[in-house]
Design a protein around this motif. Structure first.
Motif, PDB file in Angstrom:
ATOM      1  N   THR A  99      -3.805   3.638  -2.930  1.00  0.00           N
ATOM      2  CA  THR A  99      -2.918   3.281  -4.047  1.00  0.00           C
ATOM      3  C   THR A  99      -2.009   2.136  -3.624  1.00  0.00           C
ATOM      4  N   PHE A 100      -1.612   1.351  -4.627  1.00  0.00           N
ATOM      5  CA  PHE A 100      -0.895   0.104  -4.385  1.00  0.00           C
ATOM      6  C   PHE A 100       0.260  -0.016  -5.366  1.00  0.00           C
ATOM      7  N   HIS A 101       1.296  -0.758  -4.960  1.00  0.00           N
ATOM      8  CA  HIS A 101       2.448  -1.018  -5.817  1.00  0.00           C
ATOM      9  C   HIS A 101       2.696  -2.526  -5.847  1.00  0.00           C
ATOM     10  N   ASP A 102       2.799  -3.076  -7.057  1.00  0.00           N
ATOM     11  CA  ASP A 102       3.137  -4.488  -7.230  1.00  0.00           C
ATOM     12  C   ASP A 102       4.651  -4.592  -7.271  1.00  0.00           C
ATOM     13  N   ASN A 103       5.248  -5.166  -6.226  1.00  0.00           N
ATOM     14  CA  ASN A 103       6.705  -5.266  -6.123  1.00  0.00           C
ATOM     15  C   ASN A 103       7.306  -6.233  -7.130  1.00  0.00           C
ATOM     16  N   PHE A 104       6.499  -7.105  -7.731  1.00  0.00           N
ATOM     17  CA  PHE A 104       7.022  -8.067  -8.705  1.00  0.00           C
ATOM     18  C   PHE A 104       7.055  -7.481 -10.107  1.00  0.00           C
ATOM     19  N   GLY A 127       6.350  -3.965 -10.763  1.00  0.00           N
ATOM     20  CA  GLY A 127       6.642  -2.532 -10.747  1.00  0.00           C
ATOM     21  C   GLY A 127       5.418  -1.677 -11.036  1.00  0.00           C
ATOM     22  N   LEU A 128       4.239  -2.276 -11.160  1.00  0.00           N
ATOM     23  CA  LEU A 128       3.018  -1.566 -11.507  1.00  0.00           C
ATOM     24  C   LEU A 128       2.463  -0.808 -10.310  1.00  0.00           C
ATOM     25  N   ASP A 129       2.122   0.473 -10.515  1.00  0.00           N
ATOM     26  CA  ASP A 129       1.406   1.271  -9.518  1.00  0.00           C
ATOM     27  C   ASP A 129      -0.063   1.293  -9.915  1.00  0.00           C
ATOM     28  N   MET A 130      -0.968   1.121  -8.925  1.00  0.00           N
ATOM     29  CA  MET A 130      -2.397   1.034  -9.210  1.00  0.00           C
ATOM     30  C   MET A 130      -3.203   1.838  -8.202  1.00  0.00           C
ATOM     31  N   THR A 131      -4.310   2.397  -8.675  1.00  0.00           N
ATOM     32  CA  THR A 131      -5.302   2.970  -7.770  1.00  0.00           C
ATOM     33  C   THR A 131      -6.105   1.821  -7.177  1.00  0.00           C
ATOM     34  N   ARG A 132      -6.917   2.136  -6.185  1.00  0.00           N
ATOM     35  CA  ARG A 132      -7.756   1.100  -5.573  1.00  0.00           C
ATOM     36  C   ARG A 132      -8.655   0.466  -6.631  1.00  0.00           C
ATOM     37  N   SER A 133      -9.292   1.277  -7.474  1.00  0.00           N
ATOM     38  CA  SER A 133     -10.211   0.714  -8.470  1.00  0.00           C
ATOM     39  C   SER A 133      -9.476  -0.122  -9.517  1.00  0.00           C
ATOM     40  N   GLN A 134      -8.264   0.276  -9.887  1.00  0.00           N
ATOM     41  CA  GLN A 134      -7.481  -0.540 -10.830  1.00  0.00           C
ATOM     42  C   GLN A 134      -7.117  -1.881 -10.199  1.00  0.00           C
ATOM     43  N   PHE A 135      -6.721  -1.857  -8.932  1.00  0.00           N
ATOM     44  CA  PHE A 135      -6.373  -3.102  -8.237  1.00  0.00           C
ATOM     45  C   PHE A 135      -7.600  -3.994  -8.116  1.00  0.00           C
ATOM     46  N   VAL A 136      -8.753  -3.412  -7.777  1.00  0.00           N
ATOM     47  CA  VAL A 136     -10.002  -4.176  -7.691  1.00  0.00           C
ATOM     48  C   VAL A 136     -10.287  -4.846  -9.029  1.00  0.00           C
ATOM     49  N   ASN A 137     -10.160  -4.113 -10.131  1.00  0.00           N
ATOM     50  CA  ASN A 137     -10.411  -4.684 -11.457  1.00  0.00           C
ATOM     51  C   ASN A 137      -9.474  -5.853 -11.753  1.00  0.00           C
ATOM     52  N   LYS A 138      -8.200  -5.706 -11.405  1.00  0.00           N
ATOM     53  CA  LYS A 138      -7.225  -6.768 -11.666  1.00  0.00           C
ATOM     54  C   LYS A 138      -7.510  -7.996 -10.804  1.00  0.00           C
ATOM     55  N   ILE A 139      -7.942  -7.792  -9.563  1.00  0.00           N
ATOM     56  CA  ILE A 139      -8.331  -8.922  -8.706  1.00  0.00           C
ATOM     57  C   ILE A 139      -9.519  -9.640  -9.338  1.00  0.00           C
ATOM     58  N   ASN A 140     -10.519  -8.874  -9.778  1.00  0.00           N
ATOM     59  CA  ASN A 140     -11.718  -9.461 -10.378  1.00  0.00           C
ATOM     60  C   ASN A 140     -11.412 -10.184 -11.689  1.00  0.00           C
ATOM     61  N   GLN A 141     -10.356  -9.772 -12.396  1.00  0.00           N
ATOM     62  CA  GLN A 141      -9.938 -10.428 -13.636  1.00  0.00           C
ATOM     63  C   GLN A 141      -9.145 -11.705 -13.356  1.00  0.00           C
ATOM     64  N   GLY A 142      -8.782 -11.929 -12.095  1.00  0.00           N
ATOM     65  CA  GLY A 142      -8.032 -13.121 -11.732  1.00  0.00           C
ATOM     66  C   GLY A 142      -6.527 -12.942 -11.765  1.00  0.00           C
ATOM     67  N   ASP A 143      -6.050 -11.692 -11.846  1.00  0.00           N
ATOM     68  CA  ASP A 143      -4.610 -11.432 -11.913  1.00  0.00           C
ATOM     69  C   ASP A 143      -3.908 -11.572 -10.562  1.00  0.00           C
ATOM     70  N   VAL A 170       0.868  -1.177   0.000  1.00  0.00           N
ATOM     71  CA  VAL A 170       0.000   0.000   0.000  1.00  0.00           C
ATOM     72  C   VAL A 170       0.902   1.222   0.000  1.00  0.00           C
ATOM     73  N   THR A 171       0.680   2.131  -0.955  1.00  0.00           N
ATOM     74  CA  THR A 171       1.547   3.311  -1.055  1.00  0.00           C
ATOM     75  C   THR A 171       0.882   4.588  -0.571  1.00  0.00           C
ATOM     76  N   SER A 172      -0.447   4.597  -0.424  1.00  0.00           N
ATOM     77  CA  SER A 172      -1.105   5.749   0.205  1.00  0.00           C
ATOM     78  C   SER A 172      -2.469   5.345   0.736  1.00  0.00           C
ATOM     79  N   GLU A 173      -2.883   6.081   1.776  1.00  0.00           N
ATOM     80  CA  GLU A 173      -4.178   5.868   2.417  1.00  0.00           C
ATOM     81  C   GLU A 173      -4.931   7.183   2.465  1.00  0.00           C
TER      82      GLU A 173
END
Length: 69
Positions: free
Chosen positions: A18-23, A25-41, A7-10
């Motif tokens: 906002t979130f950062h994928d350490n594997f 290097g992708l930075d994501m907003t909460r809604s982008q992360f939610v979408n990627k979780i729902n896509q099965g990523d 988590v990079t900001s609250e």
């Protein structure tokens, strides 16, 4: 092994925004992360509806390595 997601900001209320994928290097907003979780990523995470807001959370398990903090 480092945690995959950091988590990079609250918000002022403590909601992870906002979130950062350490594997990858992708930075994501909460809604982008939610979408990627729902896509099965991100298999170790799921989405909860908290106060009407889709919110990413780690799956309950015995490890702390996938916890969001």
């Amino acid at each position: 092994m480092p945690k995959r997601i950091k988590v990079t900001s609250e918000s002022t209320t403590g909601r992870n925004e906002t979130f950062h994928d350490n594997f990858t290097g992708l930075d994501m907003t909460r809604s982008q992360f939610v979408n990627k979780i729902n896509q099965g990523d991100y298999a170790n995470y799921h989405v909860r509806n908290i106060n009407g807001v889709p919110t990413p959370v780690s799956n309950p398990d015995a490890t702390r390595n996938n916890n969001l903090d």
